[in-house]
Design a protein around this motif. Structure first.
Motif, PDB file in Angstrom:
ATOM      1  N   THR A  90       0.823  -1.206   0.000  1.00 32.01           N
ATOM      2  CA  THR A  90       0.000   0.000   0.000  1.00 32.01           C
ATOM      3  C   THR A  90       0.862   1.263   0.000  1.00 32.01           C
ATOM      4  O   THR A  90       0.606   2.203  -0.761  1.00 32.01           O
ATOM      5  N   GLY A  91       1.881   1.293   0.827  1.00 31.35           N
ATOM      6  CA  GLY A  91       2.720   2.478   0.914  1.00 31.35           C
ATOM      7  C   GLY A  91       3.443   2.809  -0.377  1.00 31.35           C
ATOM      8  O   GLY A  91       3.735   3.968  -0.663  1.00 31.35           O
ATOM      9  N   ASP A  92       3.714   1.777  -1.182  1.00 28.31           N
ATOM     10  CA  ASP A  92       4.414   2.005  -2.454  1.00 28.31           C
ATOM     11  C   ASP A  92       3.488   2.545  -3.531  1.00 28.31           C
ATOM     12  O   ASP A  92       3.927   3.283  -4.427  1.00 28.31           O
ATOM     13  N   LEU A  93       2.198   2.164  -3.469  1.00 30.94           N
ATOM     14  CA  LEU A  93       1.273   2.536  -4.541  1.00 30.94           C
ATOM     15  C   LEU A  93       0.432   3.768  -4.232  1.00 30.94           C
ATOM     16  O   LEU A  93      -0.081   4.407  -5.160  1.00 30.94           O
ATOM     17  N   MET A  94       0.261   4.087  -2.978  1.00 31.08           N
ATOM     18  CA  MET A  94      -0.560   5.243  -2.639  1.00 31.08           C
ATOM     19  C   MET A  94       0.196   6.547  -2.896  1.00 31.08           C
ATOM     20  O   MET A  94       0.582   7.278  -1.981  1.00 31.08           O
ATOM     21  N   THR A  95       0.432   6.842  -4.174  1.00 27.36           N
ATOM     22  CA  THR A  95       1.109   8.077  -4.579  1.00 27.36           C
ATOM     23  C   THR A  95       0.186   8.864  -5.497  1.00 27.36           C
ATOM     24  O   THR A  95      -0.702   8.294  -6.158  1.00 27.36           O
ATOM     25  N   SER A  96       0.378  10.157  -5.554  1.00 29.52           N
ATOM     26  CA  SER A  96      -0.484  10.998  -6.386  1.00 29.52           C
ATOM     27  C   SER A  96      -0.366  10.607  -7.852  1.00 29.52           C
ATOM     28  O   SER A  96      -1.373  10.574  -8.584  1.00 29.52           O
ATOM     29  N   ASP A  97       0.831  10.269  -8.322  1.00 32.78           N
ATOM     30  CA  ASP A  97       1.021   9.907  -9.723  1.00 32.78           C
ATOM     31  C   ASP A  97       0.278   8.622 -10.072  1.00 32.78           C
ATOM     32  O   ASP A  97      -0.454   8.568 -11.071  1.00 32.78           O
ATOM     33  N   TRP A  98       0.446   7.591  -9.255  1.00 29.96           N
ATOM     34  CA  TRP A  98      -0.182   6.299  -9.551  1.00 29.96           C
ATOM     35  C   TRP A  98      -1.698   6.406  -9.486  1.00 29.96           C
ATOM     36  O   TRP A  98      -2.411   5.898 -10.365  1.00 29.96           O
ATOM     37  N   LEU A  99      -2.217   7.083  -8.473  1.00 30.84           N
ATOM     38  CA  LEU A  99      -3.662   7.220  -8.319  1.00 30.84           C
ATOM     39  C   LEU A  99      -4.262   8.091  -9.421  1.00 30.84           C
ATOM     40  O   LEU A  99      -5.368   7.831  -9.903  1.00 30.84           O
ATOM     41  N   THR A 100      -3.531   9.123  -9.828  1.00 31.19           N
ATOM     42  CA  THR A 100      -4.011   9.979 -10.921  1.00 31.19           C
ATOM     43  C   THR A 100      -4.155   9.180 -12.201  1.00 31.19           C
ATOM     44  O   THR A 100      -5.147   9.306 -12.936  1.00 31.19           O
ATOM     45  N   ARG A 101      -3.178   8.322 -12.484  1.00 31.99           N
ATOM     46  CA  ARG A 101      -3.250   7.514 -13.705  1.00 31.99           C
ATOM     47  C   ARG A 101      -4.305   6.416 -13.598  1.00 31.99           C
ATOM     48  O   ARG A 101      -4.958   6.065 -14.577  1.00 31.99           O
ATOM     49  N   LEU A 102      -4.505   5.887 -12.395  1.00 26.54           N
ATOM     50  CA  LEU A 102      -5.504   4.839 -12.208  1.00 26.54           C
ATOM     51  C   LEU A 102      -6.914   5.378 -12.417  1.00 26.54           C
ATOM     52  O   LEU A 102      -7.740   4.741 -13.084  1.00 26.54           O
ATOM     53  N   TYR A 103      -7.204   6.553 -11.867  1.00 28.76           N
ATOM     54  CA  TYR A 103      -8.559   7.094 -11.898  1.00 28.76           C
ATOM     55  C   TYR A 103      -8.785   8.139 -12.990  1.00 28.76           C
ATOM     56  O   TYR A 103      -9.900   8.658 -13.125  1.00 28.76           O
ATOM     57  N   ASP A 104      -7.745   8.465 -13.728  1.00 27.25           N
ATOM     58  CA  ASP A 104      -7.856   9.470 -14.789  1.00 27.25           C
ATOM     59  C   ASP A 104      -8.418  10.789 -14.268  1.00 27.25           C
ATOM     60  O   ASP A 104      -9.227  11.460 -14.926  1.00 27.25           O
ATOM     61  N   THR A 105      -7.996  11.138 -13.081  1.00 29.00           N
ATOM     62  CA  THR A 105      -8.386  12.415 -12.496  1.00 29.00           C
ATOM     63  C   THR A 105      -7.283  12.840 -11.533  1.00 29.00           C
ATOM     64  O   THR A 105      -6.622  11.977 -10.924  1.00 29.00           O
ATOM     65  N   PRO A 106      -7.018  14.143 -11.406  1.00 30.13           N
ATOM     66  CA  PRO A 106      -5.933  14.585 -10.522  1.00 30.13           C
ATOM     67  C   PRO A 106      -6.150  14.141  -9.077  1.00 30.13           C
ATOM     68  O   PRO A 106      -7.208  14.367  -8.505  1.00 30.13           O
ATOM     69  N   MET A 107      -5.155  13.474  -8.512  1.00 30.42           N
ATOM     70  CA  MET A 107      -5.215  12.991  -7.136  1.00 30.42           C
ATOM     71  C   MET A 107      -3.992  13.498  -6.384  1.00 30.42           C
ATOM     72  O   MET A 107      -2.907  13.629  -6.954  1.00 30.42           O
ATOM     73  N   GLU A 108      -4.181  13.770  -5.125  1.00 28.77           N
ATOM     74  CA  GLU A 108      -3.087  14.166  -4.244  1.00 28.77           C
ATOM     75  C   GLU A 108      -3.065  13.236  -3.044  1.00 28.77           C
ATOM     76  O   GLU A 108      -4.080  12.604  -2.707  1.00 28.77           O
ATOM     77  N   VAL A 109      -1.923  13.142  -2.405  1.00 27.94           N
ATOM     78  CA  VAL A 109      -1.789  12.340  -1.192  1.00 27.94           C
ATOM     79  C   VAL A 109      -1.133  13.216  -0.134  1.00 27.94           C
ATOM     80  O   VAL A 109       0.011  13.651  -0.296  1.00 27.94           O
ATOM     81  N   ALA A 110      -1.885  13.495   0.929  1.00 28.72           N
ATOM     82  CA  ALA A 110      -1.359  14.296   2.035  1.00 28.72           C
ATOM     83  C   ALA A 110      -0.977  13.377   3.182  1.00 28.72           C
ATOM     84  O   ALA A 110      -1.513  12.272   3.316  1.00 28.72           O
ATOM     85  N   GLU A 111      -0.055  13.821   3.994  1.00 25.85           N
ATOM     86  CA  GLU A 111       0.328  13.057   5.181  1.00 25.85           C
ATOM     87  C   GLU A 111      -0.182  13.787   6.403  1.00 25.85           C
ATOM     88  O   GLU A 111       0.181  14.938   6.662  1.00 25.85           O
ATOM     89  N   VAL A 112      -1.057  13.131   7.153  1.00 26.17           N
ATOM     90  CA  VAL A 112      -1.669  13.716   8.341  1.00 26.17           C
ATOM     91  C   VAL A 112      -1.431  12.765   9.506  1.00 26.17           C
ATOM     92  O   VAL A 112      -1.877  11.615   9.480  1.00 26.17           O
ATOM     93  N   GLY A 113      -0.729  13.235  10.503  1.00 20.10           N
ATOM     94  CA  GLY A 113      -0.459  12.398  11.664  1.00 20.10           C
ATOM     95  C   GLY A 113       0.307  11.138  11.330  1.00 20.10           C
ATOM     96  O   GLY A 113       0.104  10.099  11.956  1.00 20.10           O
ATOM     97  N   GLY A 114       1.161  11.210  10.305  1.00 20.78           N
ATOM     98  CA  GLY A 114       1.942  10.058   9.897  1.00 20.78           C
ATOM     99  C   GLY A 114       1.216   9.109   8.980  1.00 20.78           C
ATOM    100  O   GLY A 114       1.758   8.063   8.614  1.00 20.78           O
ATOM    101  N   ARG A 115      -0.001   9.450   8.576  1.00 23.86           N
ATOM    102  CA  ARG A 115      -0.788   8.597   7.689  1.00 23.86           C
ATOM    103  C   ARG A 115      -1.007   9.298   6.361  1.00 23.86           C
ATOM    104  O   ARG A 115      -1.200  10.514   6.301  1.00 23.86           O
ATOM    105  N   LYS A 116      -1.010   8.501   5.283  1.00 21.43           N
ATOM    106  CA  LYS A 116      -1.279   9.034   3.962  1.00 21.43           C
ATOM    107  C   LYS A 116      -2.796   9.136   3.745  1.00 21.43           C
ATOM    108  O   LYS A 116      -3.527   8.176   3.994  1.00 21.43           O
ATOM    109  N   ILE A 117      -3.236  10.295   3.263  1.00 18.08           N
ATOM    110  CA  ILE A 117      -4.644  10.523   2.994  1.00 18.08           C
ATOM    111  C   ILE A 117      -4.804  10.926   1.534  1.00 18.08           C
ATOM    112  O   ILE A 117      -4.507  12.067   1.148  1.00 18.08           O
TER     113      ILE A 117
END
Length: 254
Positions: A223-250
């Motif tokens: 999960t930690g390797d794939l939960m990136t803005s680039d990978w998610l953006t390409r998967l869903y064909d929509t701009p995605m961002e990944v923020a880190e809140v309290g040590g967790r990726k959101i």
């Protein structure tokens, strides 16, 4: 007990739904299947459960072709919870959970079956609700009872098709926390594969991710390797961002 799909392809009415899916899932932990609508997520899960016959390729459980495993043995190896459970609303929670024991007792429940039902009721904190009928429960309570039924089947693998659908964050996180706890390492750990749309839940609770797109494998890994803005953006064909809140990726739509 490993789960594998080898060049798995599923066709419905002459239309390819899944094409050439190669996966190898180790035992333990939670694997989340994610991707856009129509990507083939539920189809993959149902094929893994043996409900759909491959057009090509195979599904293997611990090295054995699933098609060669008798239904009774298969039901003692993996439990599937579909989106449409199709049970009467007047059933009590305890009776619903007891259905999970059918592959073991075939209509003659014994001490081990009653103990498994009691364990499921305790594990999913359903004691106060055990005598209530399903139509008297909230949506979150009802879904927790269905997951408990799959757990009571005491199979090494639990396959769940969108069990968080229409649940508010409280109930969704409650179910995922319980699944996370029972999928940890140890002799009694279960292996959970879940179709899920909530990327925040995926990032927090899943150990591994399978991404599907247009019926093909888009990616699979930790999960930690794939939960990136680039990978998610390409998967869903929509701009995605990944923020880190309290040590967790959101993950979120940009």
């Amino acid at each position: 007990m490993t789960f594998e799909t080898c060049n798995l392809s599923i066709t419905r009415d002459g239309v390819p739904v899944l094409e050439g899916i190669d996966l190898s899932l180790p035992p333990g932990g939670i694997t989340a299947i994610i991707g856009p609508n129509g990507a083939g997520k539920s189809t993959l899960l149902h094929a893994m459960a043996g409900l759909l016959s491959p057009h090509a390729g195979a599904v293997r459980l611990n090295g054995r072709d699933l098609s060669g495993i008798q239904p009774g043995e298969r039901a003692r190896s993996l439990a599937l919870l579909t989106q449409d459970q199709g049970v009467t609303a007047r059933l009590t929670v305890a009776d619903l959970i007891a259905f999970g024991r059918w592959p073991h007792h075939q209509g003659r429940p014994g001490h081990e079956d009653r103990a498994a039902v009691a364990d499921a009721i305790e594990t999913f904190d359903l004691g106060p609700l055990a005598a209530r009928t399903l139509d008297a429960l909230s949506g979150g309570q009802r879904q927790r009872a269905f997951v408990a039924m799959a757990y009571a089947q005491t199979t090494p693998w639990i396959l769940l098709d969108e069990p968080l659908s229409a649940l508010d964050p409280r109930y969704a996180h409650d179910i995922m926390r319980r699944l996370h706890d029972l999928s940890r390492t140890g002799p009694d750990a279960r292996s959970v594969v879940i179709v899920v749309h909530d990327l925040g839940v995926t990032a927090r609770f899943a150990d591994r991710v399978i991404g599907l797109k247009d019926g093909k494998l888009f990616g699979a890994g930790e999960t930690g390797d794939l939960m990136t803005s680039d990978w998610l953006t390409r998967l869903y064909d929509t701009p995605m961002e990944v923020a880190e809140v309290g040590g967790r990726k959101i993950p979120f739509a940009a």
